[in-house]
Motif scaffolding. Sequence first.
Motif, PDB file in Angstrom:
ATOM      1  N   ALA A 516       0.834  -1.205   0.000  1.00 12.47           N
ATOM      2  CA  ALA A 516       0.000   0.000   0.000  1.00 12.47           C
ATOM      3  C   ALA A 516       0.870   1.256   0.000  1.00 12.47           C
ATOM      4  CB  ALA A 516      -0.946  -0.022   1.198  1.00 12.47           C
ATOM      5  N   LYS A 517       1.922   1.228   0.829  1.00 16.12           N
ATOM      6  CA  LYS A 517       2.819   2.389   0.881  1.00 16.12           C
ATOM      7  C   LYS A 517       3.429   2.664  -0.487  1.00 16.12           C
ATOM      8  CE  LYS A 517       4.473   1.654   5.560  1.00 16.12           C
ATOM      9  NZ  LYS A 517       5.563   0.986   6.252  1.00 16.12           N
ATOM     10  N   HIS A 518       3.760   1.612  -1.213  1.00 15.01           N
ATOM     11  CA  HIS A 518       4.455   1.772  -2.496  1.00 15.01           C
ATOM     12  C   HIS A 518       3.520   2.094  -3.653  1.00 15.01           C
ATOM     13  CE1 HIS A 518       7.690   0.010  -0.140  1.00 15.01           C
ATOM     14  NE2 HIS A 518       8.520   0.463  -1.066  1.00 15.01           N
ATOM     15  N   VAL A 519       2.200   2.041  -3.445  1.00 13.45           N
ATOM     16  CA  VAL A 519       1.294   2.438  -4.523  1.00 13.45           C
ATOM     17  C   VAL A 519       0.469   3.662  -4.117  1.00 13.45           C
ATOM     18  CG1 VAL A 519       1.130   0.238  -5.737  1.00 13.45           C
ATOM     19  CG2 VAL A 519      -0.400   0.662  -3.829  1.00 13.45           C
ATOM     20  N   GLY A 520       0.933   4.348  -3.090  1.00 14.69           N
ATOM     21  CA  GLY A 520       0.315   5.633  -2.735  1.00 14.69           C
ATOM     22  C   GLY A 520      -0.983   5.533  -1.955  1.00 14.69           C
ATOM     23  N   ILE A 521      -1.240   4.388  -1.329  1.00 11.18           N
ATOM     24  CA  ILE A 521      -2.482   4.272  -0.533  1.00 11.18           C
ATOM     25  C   ILE A 521      -2.155   3.869   0.912  1.00 11.18           C
ATOM     26  CG2 ILE A 521      -4.078   3.799  -2.442  1.00 11.18           C
ATOM     27  CD1 ILE A 521      -3.745   0.775  -1.811  1.00 11.18           C
ATOM     28  N   GLY A 522      -0.936   4.223   1.309  1.00 16.63           N
ATOM     29  CA  GLY A 522      -0.470   3.842   2.654  1.00 16.63           C
ATOM     30  C   GLY A 522      -1.323   4.422   3.761  1.00 16.63           C
ATOM     31  N   ASN A 523      -1.986   5.561   3.498  1.00 17.66           N
ATOM     32  CA  ASN A 523      -2.816   6.179   4.547  1.00 17.66           C
ATOM     33  C   ASN A 523      -3.985   5.279   4.957  1.00 17.66           C
ATOM     34  OD1 ASN A 523      -3.702   6.717   1.875  1.00 17.66           O
ATOM     35  ND2 ASN A 523      -5.181   8.195   2.654  1.00 17.66           N
ATOM     36  N   TYR A 524      -4.367   4.339   4.103  1.00 18.03           N
ATOM     37  CA  TYR A 524      -5.465   3.416   4.446  1.00 18.03           C
ATOM     38  C   TYR A 524      -4.953   2.160   5.190  1.00 18.03           C
ATOM     39  CZ  TYR A 524      -8.281   6.248   1.282  1.00 18.03           C
ATOM     40  OH  TYR A 524      -8.938   7.282   0.683  1.00 18.03           O
ATOM     41  N   PHE A 525      -3.659   2.080   5.316  1.00 14.67           N
ATOM     42  CA  PHE A 525      -3.074   0.937   6.033  1.00 14.67           C
ATOM     43  C   PHE A 525      -2.137   1.451   7.134  1.00 14.67           C
ATOM     44  CE2 PHE A 525      -4.858  -1.258   2.518  1.00 14.67           C
ATOM     45  CZ  PHE A 525      -5.100  -2.552   2.968  1.00 14.67           C
ATOM     46  N   ASN A 526      -2.638   2.411   7.906  1.00  9.74           N
ATOM     47  CA  ASN A 526      -1.820   3.013   8.968  1.00  9.74           C
ATOM     48  C   ASN A 526      -2.110   2.364  10.325  1.00  9.74           C
ATOM     49  OD1 ASN A 526      -4.389   3.975   9.199  1.00  9.74           O
ATOM     50  ND2 ASN A 526      -3.811   6.045   9.823  1.00  9.74           N
ATOM     51  N   PHE A 527      -2.388   1.060  10.320  1.00  7.92           N
ATOM     52  CA  PHE A 527      -2.686   0.346  11.570  1.00  7.92           C
ATOM     53  C   PHE A 527      -1.887  -0.961  11.599  1.00  7.92           C
ATOM     54  CE2 PHE A 527      -5.692  -0.660   8.229  1.00  7.92           C
ATOM     55  CZ  PHE A 527      -5.592  -2.039   8.159  1.00  7.92           C
ATOM     56  N   THR A 528      -1.774  -1.494  12.793  1.00  4.11           N
ATOM     57  CA  THR A 528      -1.135  -2.809  12.926  1.00  4.11           C
ATOM     58  C   THR A 528      -2.229  -3.873  13.043  1.00  4.11           C
ATOM     59  OG1 THR A 528      -1.143  -2.704  15.313  1.00  4.11           O
ATOM     60  CG2 THR A 528       0.820  -1.806  14.185  1.00  4.11           C
ATOM     61  N   LEU A 529      -1.831  -5.113  12.849  1.00  3.52           N
ATOM     62  CA  LEU A 529      -2.803  -6.203  13.005  1.00  3.52           C
ATOM     63  C   LEU A 529      -3.367  -6.201  14.432  1.00  3.52           C
ATOM     64  CD1 LEU A 529      -4.195  -8.702  11.816  1.00  3.52           C
ATOM     65  CD2 LEU A 529      -2.252 -10.054  12.593  1.00  3.52           C
ATOM     66  N   GLU A 530      -2.507  -5.880  15.387  1.00  2.00           N
ATOM     67  CA  GLU A 530      -2.977  -5.863  16.776  1.00  2.00           C
ATOM     68  C   GLU A 530      -4.081  -4.818  16.953  1.00  2.00           C
ATOM     69  OE1 GLU A 530       0.078  -5.802  19.773  1.00  2.00           O
ATOM     70  OE2 GLU A 530      -1.336  -4.904  21.201  1.00  2.00           O
ATOM     71  N   GLU A 531      -3.872  -3.625  16.378  1.00  2.00           N
ATOM     72  CA  GLU A 531      -4.901  -2.578  16.479  1.00  2.00           C
ATOM     73  C   GLU A 531      -6.197  -3.035  15.793  1.00  2.00           C
ATOM     74  OE1 GLU A 531      -2.335   1.576  16.657  1.00  2.00           O
ATOM     75  OE2 GLU A 531      -2.388   0.447  14.778  1.00  2.00           O
ATOM     76  N   TYR A 532      -6.041  -3.665  14.660  1.00  2.00           N
ATOM     77  CA  TYR A 532      -7.205  -4.138  13.907  1.00  2.00           C
ATOM     78  C   TYR A 532      -7.990  -5.159  14.739  1.00  2.00           C
ATOM     79  CZ  TYR A 532      -9.829  -5.770   9.804  1.00  2.00           C
ATOM     80  OH  TYR A 532     -10.825  -6.105   8.910  1.00  2.00           O
ATOM     81  N   ASN A 533      -7.255  -6.092  15.332  1.00  2.00           N
ATOM     82  CA  ASN A 533      -7.914  -7.149  16.104  1.00  2.00           C
ATOM     83  C   ASN A 533      -8.525  -6.619  17.400  1.00  2.00           C
ATOM     84  OD1 ASN A 533      -7.666  -9.243  14.325  1.00  2.00           O
ATOM     85  ND2 ASN A 533      -5.703  -9.966  15.136  1.00  2.00           N
ATOM     86  N   ARG A 534      -7.855  -5.688  18.028  1.00  2.12           N
ATOM     87  CA  ARG A 534      -8.434  -5.108  19.265  1.00  2.12           C
ATOM     88  C   ARG A 534      -9.734  -4.373  18.946  1.00  2.12           C
ATOM     89  NH1 ARG A 534      -5.350  -6.084  23.539  1.00  2.12           N
ATOM     90  NH2 ARG A 534      -3.093  -6.206  23.266  1.00  2.12           N
ATOM     91  N   ALA A 535      -9.743  -3.643  17.819  1.00  2.00           N
ATOM     92  CA  ALA A 535     -10.975  -2.943  17.422  1.00  2.00           C
ATOM     93  C   ALA A 535     -12.087  -3.953  17.136  1.00  2.00           C
ATOM     94  CB  ALA A 535     -10.702  -2.084  16.186  1.00  2.00           C
ATOM     95  N   ALA A 536     -11.732  -5.074  16.507  1.00  2.00           N
ATOM     96  CA  ALA A 536     -12.744  -6.097  16.188  1.00  2.00           C
ATOM     97  C   ALA A 536     -13.350  -6.685  17.460  1.00  2.00           C
ATOM     98  CB  ALA A 536     -12.107  -7.205  15.346  1.00  2.00           C
ATOM     99  N   LEU A 537     -12.518  -6.851  18.484  1.00  2.92           N
ATOM    100  CA  LEU A 537     -12.987  -7.506  19.715  1.00  2.92           C
ATOM    101  C   LEU A 537     -13.694  -6.552  20.681  1.00  2.92           C
ATOM    102  CD1 LEU A 537      -9.919  -9.823  20.471  1.00  2.92           C
ATOM    103  CD2 LEU A 537     -12.160 -10.504  19.587  1.00  2.92           C
ATOM    104  N   ALA A 538     -13.469  -5.241  20.484  1.00  2.00           N
ATOM    105  CA  ALA A 538     -13.958  -4.261  21.471  1.00  2.00           C
ATOM    106  C   ALA A 538     -15.431  -4.448  21.842  1.00  2.00           C
ATOM    107  CB  ALA A 538     -13.680  -2.849  20.965  1.00  2.00           C
ATOM    108  N   PRO A 539     -16.367  -4.593  20.865  1.00  2.00           N
ATOM    109  CA  PRO A 539     -17.782  -4.704  21.284  1.00  2.00           C
ATOM    110  C   PRO A 539     -18.102  -6.008  22.009  1.00  2.00           C
ATOM    111  CG  PRO A 539     -17.576  -4.499  18.864  1.00  2.00           C
ATOM    112  CD  PRO A 539     -16.214  -4.644  19.413  1.00  2.00           C
TER     113      PRO A 539
END
Length: 733
Positions: A516-539
């Motif tokens: 993503a960083k190398h094709v100019g869309i890195g701003n949409y991948f500014n998270f880690t897997l851990e952040e992604y998974n914590r957000a998924a589990l939050a509710p």
Amino acid sequence: MKKRGISRRKFLIGSAVGGASLAASSYLNFDAWAANEKASENVKVTPTLCDGCGNWCAIKVYTRGDRVWKAEGIPIAGNNLGRVCAKGHALLHEVYNKDRVKSPLKRVGPNKFEPISWEQAYKEIGAKLQSIKETNGPESLFLLQYPEGNADLCQRFMNALGSPNVFSHASTCFLPRNIGWWVTTGSAKPEHDLAHSRFVVFLGRNIGAGLRLRQLCDLSKAKDRGAHFVTIDPRFSEVAAFSHDWVRIKPGTDLALMLALANVLIQENLYQKDYVNQYTEGFTEWAEQTKQYTTEWAEQKTGVPKEIIRKLAHNLAEAAPRAFIHRGYHGALGTQYKNSFQLVRAVACVNGLLGNFNQRGGMYDPPKVKLGKLDPQKFPKTPELEGPMVDGSGDPDRYPITPMGLGITHAIPELAIVGKLKAGFVYHNNPLRTCPNPARVIEGYKKLDLLVSFDYVLSETASLSHYILPESYYLERDDVVHTNHCYDSHQVAIRQAVIKPLYDTKPMVVILTELAKHVGIGNYFNFTLEEYNRAALAPLGVTLERLKKEGVIDLGGKWEPGPPHFKTPSGKLEFVSSTLKDLNLPAMPEWEEPLVEPDQKNPHSFRLIHGKQAHHTHARTINQEYLKEITLLNDMTRVWIHPDRAKQLGIKDGDCMTISNEVGKGRARAMLTEGIHRDCVFLPSGYGVYSRNLKTAFGFGLSYNDFLPTYFDPMLGHCMSNEIVVRIEKTPA
Ligand code: SF4
């Protein structure tokens, strides 16, 4: 009803497949290892998820030192209840497979690869992708994936690129099944309360080989409670061996049988009247429509005597609502026939007449666990893409009910040939082997200016790709949290690394983030897997730490029988589909002939049908040496043919046969069995690997795709993979 004419013992010897009971211990010699377990202080147990098929069974993987040792099922997991199949055991050892890709590769000639660094790979792919996007537009890009696990991340990547072209294998697998159930009941994959059922019909569905471990457990429980099972299939499948009755139906005519069942249930007043009045829509029209489909008519079409059809209807009615026709998969209700979509609709409607939805012993919409999302304030949302896809999925004038994100996989080569697709990513998929008409598929994929595979071995597709970015093996990586374990409960589960990566490979989330960083869309991948998974589990009120410790967490609350609620536009089960009516498509199931028929006057002419074996998930597991051993020991690449038809051609058991048609030609040995309809031959799926880089599987057996023309069903676009007529002859000595 025709009693099966083959003893179970004989059948099991013939196929050597006993579903979940087929443990691999005799091959892997776990017993000898177990003796040493106590002596070792280096044993570690890590919960994770198997990657051998779409079940994602929850397992505990044992390591000794830094080496993977063995697996056990996690008992609370709703979809495997502590069981692990032969594939699940054997695939542990794939982490040590010599054929693995050990670093990023760049293709520098036909089947010639050069190792490169990740940075070089990202840079070169990024530059090429941006140039193709600028010249041809984002709609010239596609991503093909297996729609599980990291699917949402892949979708995010393509949304960020601005391309609606995300494909799965649906058009070669399950498309009509899901869409048929969805338009009728609002649930694309209803489940079965099999353990409490009294009468079950498996219509070309073979849960003994297309394994569902939970369903096999429930099947045993139901049998112990006295339930009765009927398998309707041209072939004496594994689940037929477990059934009380086997009905050998002419292939491609299951729809006629379902329409006649509806006729009997309605005309003889055997349906559940109160349920139908309260919870269904369009009954009067459906009753009128099915008047024409008499048992006499169906006998002509199916070859099943009218008395058996009538008896089946009565048996179902007597056991209703604890009775159902299984929701199906391959065999008849997947992408096999031109009439598969009508068939799925008819199956759903017959179940409607039985009043079994949301009833004990019937069917239900499995409870869904709603995961949380990344905070859009911190992590920007990607643009929503309206489509349609380049293949016409989601286009009101072409394939209006084929969903975006699934698409028509086998259209990709055709679209590449005409220049509409220029660059693609293939993840957890191997279209060069799993799509019809290999010569055409190769021609199409060769036209692409850029093809990137995320794979851990050099499959046929990876071998043709310009770059291979090796994802770490499932035992070496963390993935996104998963909710496939529910059945009748609410559960969440996780895949996590059991050992460190053995080679220079990376998890998919890291690969996508860097690309993503190398094709100019890195701003949409500014998270880690851990952040992604914590957000998924939050509710859910579950911590990532707890989930990683336990592997699967039951969130409480179970499906309970009660008044049904259908997620259709009318809120009812729709005999007349409002969705289809609005689109001017046939709104009620109606008879439709299969696309092709073998020539009844030609003794060499057969329909070719295919299906899974319990120790393989199509081509996905085919390069595993222990599983190959099972095939070899039991001579399982043979093609099934009825003895009467074989005799006409001078073919004896074990003889070599030549199979040919306008698409392909190949040789296979014959297995003579009365467990197959006279009109067809049966080829087990998964074999016929032609990548020389898969050394275990290369050149072993045949694939049905070698004989399947490139078809597109007019309504959904699926591949119609049993619409194959072949010529069979004895191979000259
Ligand atoms: S059914 Fe077997 S291969 Fe599939 S996920 Fe479960 S254990 Fe793995």
